[in-house]
Scaffold this active site. Structure first.
Site, short mmCIF file in Angstrom:
data_model
loop_
_atom_site.label_atom_id
_atom_site.label_comp_id
_atom_site.label_asym_id
_atom_site.label_seq_id
_atom_site.Cartn_x
_atom_site.Cartn_y
_atom_site.Cartn_z
N GLU A 287 0.83 -1.22 0.00
CA GLU A 287 0.00 0.00 0.00
C GLU A 287 0.86 1.26 0.00
O GLU A 287 0.43 2.30 -0.49
CB GLU A 287 -0.93 0.02 1.23
CG GLU A 287 -2.19 -0.81 1.06
CD GLU A 287 -3.24 -0.57 2.14
OE1 GLU A 287 -2.96 0.15 3.12
OE2 GLU A 287 -4.33 -1.13 2.01
N LYS A 422 -14.12 -0.77 -3.90
CA LYS A 422 -15.20 -0.44 -2.96
C LYS A 422 -16.32 0.28 -3.70
O LYS A 422 -17.50 -0.01 -3.50
CB LYS A 422 -14.68 0.45 -1.83
CG LYS A 422 -13.68 -0.21 -0.91
CD LYS A 422 -13.30 0.73 0.24
CE LYS A 422 -12.09 0.20 1.01
NZ LYS A 422 -11.54 1.16 1.94
O1 LIG Z 1 -9.21 0.44 9.83
P1 LIG Z 1 -10.10 0.57 8.66
O2 LIG Z 1 -10.54 1.97 8.41
O3 LIG Z 1 -11.28 -0.36 8.77
O4 LIG Z 1 -9.29 0.15 7.36
C1 LIG Z 1 -8.75 -1.11 7.22
C2 LIG Z 1 -7.79 -1.16 6.07
O5 LIG Z 1 -8.42 -0.74 4.89
C3 LIG Z 1 -7.57 0.12 4.15
O6 LIG Z 1 -7.97 1.42 4.33
C4 LIG Z 1 -7.64 -0.10 2.69
O7 LIG Z 1 -7.44 -1.43 2.38
C5 LIG Z 1 -6.20 -0.14 4.77
O8 LIG Z 1 -5.30 0.88 4.51
C6 LIG Z 1 -6.57 -0.28 6.20
O9 LIG Z 1 -5.57 -0.83 6.99
#
Ligand SMILES: O=P(O)(O)OC[C@H]1O[C@](O)(CO)[C@@H](O)[C@@H]1O
Length: 445
Positions: A287, A422
């Site tokens: 990422e 998403k």
């Molecule tokens: O903690 P959240 O907001 O649920 O996100 C979980 C994961 O999803 C992402 O935003 C995208 O995959 C990651 O960067 C992050 O660790």
């Protein structure tokens, strides 16, 4: 403390070229320290280990005790950075067969909210039917679909099975201070909550309550973990000379390899407990660096298991890879190969040797073979699998990632690309607010 060895990259890149990164790395370190680089609102991880207070750790340990005292099973609900760090540390330090042991001193840790498999969630809810379970709901945004969906199921089941009052005690939320549905729910239901600081992104959050709470619940010493990370923070500091700074050397070497056509980095272990360290590392680097049509592809293998599946490719496939091996110097237990009079399996040449000696020779033999086959090799030696050393390893990778991302010229602290799937999923599911996208996507089907 870890030890990084890059000698076996020198047939492919030169020592001088790596040393020549000194100025670039210094500039990257400065951008991190001064907050002058891209993504500078997400640098809260940089001096996190040295700023964690005893009071904070005590609060985490007290909450962990409530869960440990009241739960046979604890579900960590989270995805990406909201579960991988915890799982990496817990699995690295746990007995491999902890689930199967009759006498359990620690709660069984289960992970959910990281997939949308109906079978997984059905089977989980079935398993939990006669269990005293609790939930740590972890989401920085508080709105991630995978996690929210699993939590909706788990919350209901916990309340139905254990009653609202107990559920309130055994459900803990780790989320944003103010925003998101997880925060709204936690405040309304009166759950104990921990805050994920605004300036720490998910994949850099293992040393916030995101990682520390589940790790403490699983029975591990978070003070030692943080101490290891804090010592590594010093060892990788911007005041440490380039040649002595492991994060600087690792970042420089992998970028030099990348600039010389080595586009894939394979993180290797010879100890299955480290499988999730690799999963955590893949998110961290994937990422952070995979953007603007650039970035080393982070892959991983568990050896010697995968030598019997991926070994062929690594030995003789396209020469676009390099390996970074995490080697554990001293194992926790002693087991010798027994001697056998009949020697039907022909293994008496190993009799009396430690199993780890065989593993270490597999490791050395693999390194030599892969280097001969055209695969540059870096080696990170961990003296032992302890909280202290793992804490150091995690911070080392974080710091190197920040530097490496700036060397590559990207913003290492955003992840805009994750939104594309998403948006399509919400459009396909007719989520309110996605009406236009729904129409557009339906027209494509
Ligand atoms: O903690 P959240 O907001 O649920 O996100 C979980 C994961 O999803 C992402 O935003 C995208 O995959 C990651 O960067 C992050 O660790």
């Amino acid at each position: 403390m870890i030890n990084l060895n890059i000698e076996k990259t020198f047939g492919f890149i030169s020592k001088e070229k790596v040393s020549a990164y000194e100025a670039e790395v210094k500039a990257a370190q400065e951008m991190l320290e001064k907050g002058t680089g891209k993504g500078n609102d997400f640098l809260g991880w940089l001096h996190l280990p040295s700023s964690i207070t005893k009071e904070h750790l005590a609060d985490l340990n007290a909450t962990a005790k409530v869960l440990r005292d009241n739960c046979e099973v604890v579900i960590v609900a989270g995805i990406g950075g909201s579960y991988l760090g915890a799982r990496a540390v817990i699995e690295a330090l746990s007995n491999s067969f902890t689930w199967l042991q009759n006498k359990k001193t620690d709660p069984i840790m289960i992970y959910a909210g990281h997939n949308i498999s109906e079978d997984y969630l059905y089977e989980l809810t079935e398993y939990l039917k006669d269990k005293k379970f609790g939930v740590i709901n972890i989401s920085k945004s508080g709105t991630t679909t995978e996690t929210a969906l699993a939590f909706r199921l788990l919350k209901k089941q916990c309340e139905d099975q254990r009653g609202k009052e107990t559920a309130k005690k055994v459900i803990v939320a780790v989320t944003d201070a103010k925003k998101g549905a997880a925060r709204v729910t936690a405040d309304k239901e009166g759950y104990k909550t921990f805050i994920i600081p605004d300036n720490v992104g998910g994949r850099f959050s293992v040393l916030t309550p995101v990682g520390l709470l589940p790790i403490a619940v699983a029975g591990f010493d978070i003070e030692k973990l943080v101490a290891g990370a804090a010592d590594m923070e010093k060892a990788c500091g911007s005041d440490v000379a380039f040649a002595k700074n492991p994060a600087a050397i690792y970042a420089a070497t992998r970028n030099e390899l990348y600039r010389n056509g080595k586009k894939i980095e394979i993180l290797v272990n010879f100890c299955p407990k480290l499988h999730y360290v690799s999963e955590w590392w893949k998110q961290l680097y994937g990422e952070s660096e995979g953007k603007d049509n650039k970035g080393i592809f982070p892959a991983s293998v568990d050896f010697s298991t995968d030598l019997h599946s991926m070994g062929q490719w690594i030995q003789e496939g396209e020469r676009s890879i390099f390996e970074t091996v995490i080697s554990v110097e001293k194992v926790n237990h002693k087991l010798e190969v027994p001697s056998d009079e009949a020697n039907l399996d022909g293994l008496n040449f190993l009799a009396g040797k430690r199993v780890d000696e065989v593993n270490k020779m597999a490791e050395l033999g693999t390194q030599l073979a892969h280097v001969d086959g055209g695969v540059p090799n870096m080696r990170i030696v961990l003296p032992e699998l302890t909280e202290y050393n793992i804490g150091g390893l995690l911070y080392f990778f974080e710091k190197a990632c920040g530097i490496s991302g700036y060397l590559l010229g990207v913003n290492p602290f955003n992840q805009p690309g994750v939104e594309a799937y998403k948006k399509n999923m919400f459009a396909l599911l007719n989520k309110p607010g996605y009406e236009e996208e729904s129409k557009a996507i339906q027209a494509r089907l």
